[in-house]
Design an enzyme around this catalytic site. Structure first.
Site, short mmCIF file in Angstrom:
data_model
loop_
_atom_site.label_atom_id
_atom_site.label_comp_id
_atom_site.label_asym_id
_atom_site.label_seq_id
_atom_site.Cartn_x
_atom_site.Cartn_y
_atom_site.Cartn_z
CG HIS A 149 -9.33 -17.14 5.96
ND1 HIS A 149 -9.14 -15.81 6.22
CD2 HIS A 149 -10.36 -17.51 6.76
CE1 HIS A 149 -10.00 -15.39 7.12
NE2 HIS A 149 -10.76 -16.41 7.47
NE ARG A 208 -18.56 -22.18 10.80
CZ ARG A 208 -18.11 -20.92 10.80
NH1 ARG A 208 -17.12 -20.57 11.61
NH2 ARG A 208 -18.64 -20.02 10.03
CG ASP A 215 -13.62 -15.88 5.47
OD1 ASP A 215 -13.56 -16.74 6.37
OD2 ASP A 215 -14.04 -14.72 5.67
CG HIS A 260 -22.79 -19.07 9.33
ND1 HIS A 260 -22.35 -19.20 10.63
CD2 HIS A 260 -21.96 -18.18 8.75
CE1 HIS A 260 -21.31 -18.39 10.84
NE2 HIS A 260 -21.04 -17.78 9.70
O1 DOR Z 1 -17.67 -13.62 7.30
C1 DOR Z 1 -16.95 -14.12 8.15
N1 DOR Z 1 -17.29 -15.27 8.76
N2 DOR Z 1 -15.81 -13.51 8.50
C2 DOR Z 1 -15.06 -13.94 9.51
O2 DOR Z 1 -14.04 -13.37 9.75
C3 DOR Z 1 -15.50 -15.09 10.33
C4 DOR Z 1 -16.37 -15.99 9.56
C5 DOR Z 1 -17.06 -17.02 10.39
O3 DOR Z 1 -16.43 -17.65 11.24
O4 DOR Z 1 -18.26 -17.27 10.15
#
Ligand code: DOR
Length: 431
Positions: A61, A65, A306, A310
């Site tokens: 997971h 990007r 995960d 960002h």
């Molecule tokens: O915190 C998260 N960020 N949870 C998600 O399910 C998506 C992910 C993202 O794409 O930034």
């Protein structure tokens, strides 16, 4: 012929149930021998004395990007960060721009990965067009292009009829459906776990029951259809109880938990640090305990980062406005080593959750040090202390709650397909 001897480490291979000191010999990208002492000539030697030698970690997971948000991460930088964290295979979610809901996007990702990424990359295709939760994607064509699973991760498929059909069709292509299990009508505009902390912070709460309800629905549909459902980033005691009960009934359910949901609670959000904002949110101590117990007893199969990069300008805003998610490749091993240090998990079980189990969930030829297996290997020092500095990391993004933190447990070398692609002293070496 290339030859590589990893000498004298503690070989931890859950696939073979092996936990003993020994040597691992690699030839032309394949493991050719694992033994107490291997005599060989002309091989490059990697001294693993005092270290652990494990099958390369498999992250089922991640968010790389690319295409579309390369200012946050791309397949090259994400792949470099992955191998620096011991991950030799990563599955990347479909919430790119354009969304990976078409074979041309899957092709593009695989093409970029072949050229740019030191880690193996496995695309997860969208379950519905545009992640809109309405119209199913063409699963057969997407699998033909190389998709290994289907998910609208980041978004929840709220329409039960659509989810049921997605599960039915996933059986035809024999691929898991990965669910982002948060009932959106219950989440509302919640940004932190609903409870005393959300009240104290004056922030809208996301209740734990949003997960329980959605896991319950998806588990019910998976049982009815007989499909393989995988629960992404489980975070609550209620969600865990649903998975445990369904597995006891014989349902084909697997689940993952993130390093952050295993080690941090909503207490971490009290400074309004947007690097503690993620979806699902950090939960209560009781939820963390339930996730740890479930990981130990095998109810939760896998640890997944995960990894969600960002940019700084996106995170440096008020808590409610920041996008959810944190990066995780380079800190995952050190963070989850906490569970071994606290004797909640044996070293072999930890490696199983990081490598063998996620490989099995996705049906990848990975997660094993058996003779004949591809030589994907992580060499780690379980006791090495270091300070994490995101400015020295390999990701393009810096959104980590562990930035500047003291960590224990470090990846020292990563081998993919028999090639040394990362060494802690020399950095990322390929491609
Ligand atoms: O915190 C998260 N960020 N949870 C998600 O399910 C998506 C992910 C993202 O794409 O930034």
């Amino acid at each position: 012929m290339s030859r590589f001897l990893i000498r004298g480490g503690r070989v931890l291979d859950p696939a073979c149930g092996r936990d003993e000191r020994g040597d691992v010999l690699v030839e032309d990208g394949v493991i050719v021998a694992v033994d107490a002492a291997i005599e060989t000539r002309g091989a490059e030697i990697l001294d693993a004395e005092g270290l652990w030698v494990a099958p390369g970690f498999v992250d089922l997971h991640t968010h790389l990007r690319e295409p579309g948000q390369e200012y946050k991460e791309d397949i090259a930088s994400g792949g470099r960060a992955a191998v620096a964290g011991g991950f030799t295979s990563v599955a990347c979610m479909a919430n790119t721009d354009p969304v990976n809901d078409d074979p041309s996007v899957t092709d593009y990702i695989l093409d970029r990965a072949r050229q740019d990424s030191p880690a193996q990359v496995y695309p997860v295709a969208a379950a519905t067009k545009g992640l809109a939760g309405e119209v199913m994607t063409e699963m057969v064509a997407l699998v033909g292009a190389g998709a290994v699973a289907f998910s609208d991760d980041g978004k929840t498929i709220m329409d039960s009829g659509v989810m049921r059909r997605v599960l039915e069709y996933s059986k035809l292509v024999e691929r898991p459906v990965i669910t982002h299990a948060e009932d959106r009508t219950l989440v509302g505009d919640g940004v932190v776990n609903e409870g005393p902390i959300s009240t104290r912070l004056g922030l809208p709460g996301n209740p734990a029951v949003a997960e329980t309800v959605h896991v319950s629905r998806d588990v019910t549909l998976a049982e009815e259809t007989g499909a393989h459902l995988h629960i992404a980033h489980i975070s609550t005691a209620g969600g865990v109880a649903q998975v445990r009960a369904a597995r006891e009934r014989g349902a084909h359910i697997t689940a993952e938990v993130t390093p952050h949901h295993l080690t941090l609670t909503d207490e971490a959000t009290t400074a309004y640090d947007t690097n503690t904002k993620m979806a699902p949110p950090l939960r209560s101590q009781a939820d963390v305990r339930a996730c740890r117990e479930a990981l130990a007893d095998g109810t939760i199969d896998a640890i997944a980062t995960d990894h969600a990069p960002h940019a700084v300008h996106e995170k440096e805003v008020e808590f409610t406005a920041a996008p959810p998610g944190i990066i995780g490749f380079e800190t995952a091993f050190a963070v989850v080593m906490d569970l071994v240090r606290e004797e909640a998990l044996s070293p072999l079980d930890l490696i199983s959750r990081l490598s063998t189990a996620p490989a099995q969930i996705l049906g990848l030829e990975a997660g094993s040090l058996a003779v004949g297996a591809p030589a994907d290997v992580a060499v780690v020092d379980p006791a090495r202390r270091w300070t994490y500095d995101t400015t020295k990391g390999h990701s393009k993004s810096r959104n980590s709650p562990w930035d500047g933190g003291a960590l224990e447990g470090r990846v020292l070398a990563t081998i993919v397909g028999g090639r040394l692609v990362y060494h802690a002293d020399r950095g990322v070496l390929a491609p």
